[in-house]
Enzyme design. Structure first.
Site, short mmCIF file in Angstrom:
data_model
loop_
_atom_site.label_atom_id
_atom_site.label_comp_id
_atom_site.label_asym_id
_atom_site.label_seq_id
_atom_site.Cartn_x
_atom_site.Cartn_y
_atom_site.Cartn_z
CG ASP A 39 -27.97 -7.73 36.83
OD1 ASP A 39 -28.41 -7.00 37.74
OD2 ASP A 39 -28.43 -8.84 36.57
CE LYS A 61 -29.13 -8.84 43.15
NZ LYS A 61 -30.13 -9.95 43.11
CG MET A 168 -23.04 -17.29 40.24
SD MET A 168 -24.74 -16.90 40.71
CE MET A 168 -25.63 -18.30 40.00
#
Length: 251
Positions: A39, A61, A168
């Site tokens: 990741d 991502k 996030m």
């Protein structure tokens, strides 16, 4: 390598970013891996120490940009394990804290692939500590809630005495702050944002629910970042605090 043997998958929590904060078990599995599926927020410096025969697949991502969809990541885990390889899925934080580790484990087990889950230090707790902020503190906060930016913020329990940690959450910060300020916490509730925890761009911004959106915009705050809302922010390193000293709590 014997490709006839059944391989395995390990979901490894890499911790909040610094390579020293991965667990001993996670480091052992990473060293022995044939394939590492990594990741963006994992401790990527550890990849430089892998042997020349270790294949690294980057599936990182970014906000609003997922070049390798989750369905394909699941398939990659199974494909390489079925080829007899020892697969490590290296994640940031903990695999089961907004890491989609549960989905990956279910997919592998349904395919008959053995899965080991190695916990990691979640950024939700570790990153606030960079600024000296505990998520709980006797007499200040007895509990905390960890949310992603996609959660219904208006359902968060408690007031400023109940810590809220947002992951996030930078892109939706203005709306989130307004929603929380409209509840029991109020516009004066302290907020801290820690950007790029344990990384080269580490930075702390502190304000209130009423000011934090403007503060973040003025400073150009960017993800990855951890946002902490609640009275525990008053316990931060005093050099970081713009909140008047008369409002600080001593416990």
């Amino acid at each position: 390598m014997n490709t006839q043997a059944r391989g395995s998958v390990a979901l490894v929590g890499g911790g909040p970013g610094h390579p020293d904060l991965i667990t001993v078990r996670g480091r052992q599995l990473l060293t022995a891996a044939d394939v590492v599926i990594a990741d963006r927020l994992g401790p990527r410096a550890l990849l430089d120490d892998l042997g020349p025969d270790t294949e690294v697949i980057d599936v990182g991502k970014q906000p609003h940009h997922h070049p390798v969809p989750q369905s394909r990541i699941n398939e990659l885990l199974v494909e390489h394990a079925r080829a007899g390889r020892r697969v490590v899925r290296l994640k940031g934080g903990d695999p089961f804290v907004f890491g989609r580790g549960g989905e990956e484990a279910e997919f592998c087990r349904a395919a008959g692939i053995p899965v080991e889950v190695v916990p990691g230090v979640t950024s939700a707790i570790a990153v606030p500590s960079i600024a000296g902020i505990p998520v709980t503190h006797r007499g200040v906060a007895a509990g905390f809630t960890v949310l992603s930016a996609h959660t219904d913020i208006d359902e968060v329990p408690g007031g400023a005495e109940h810590t809220v940690v947002l992951l996030m959450g930078v892109s939706g910060l203005a709306a989130t702050a307004a929603t929380l300020a409209a509840g029991r916490r109020g516009a004066d509730c302290p907020v801290a944002i820690v950007e790029d925890g344990y990384g080269d761009g580490q930075r702390v911004t502190i304000g209130t629910l009423g000011s934090i959106a403007a503060d973040a915009a003025a400073r150009g705050v960017r993800s990855p970042a951890v946002i902490v809302v609640g009275d525990v922010v008053r316990l931060a390193d005093p050099d970081l605090l713009p909140i008047p000293a008369a409002q600080h709590r001593t416990v």
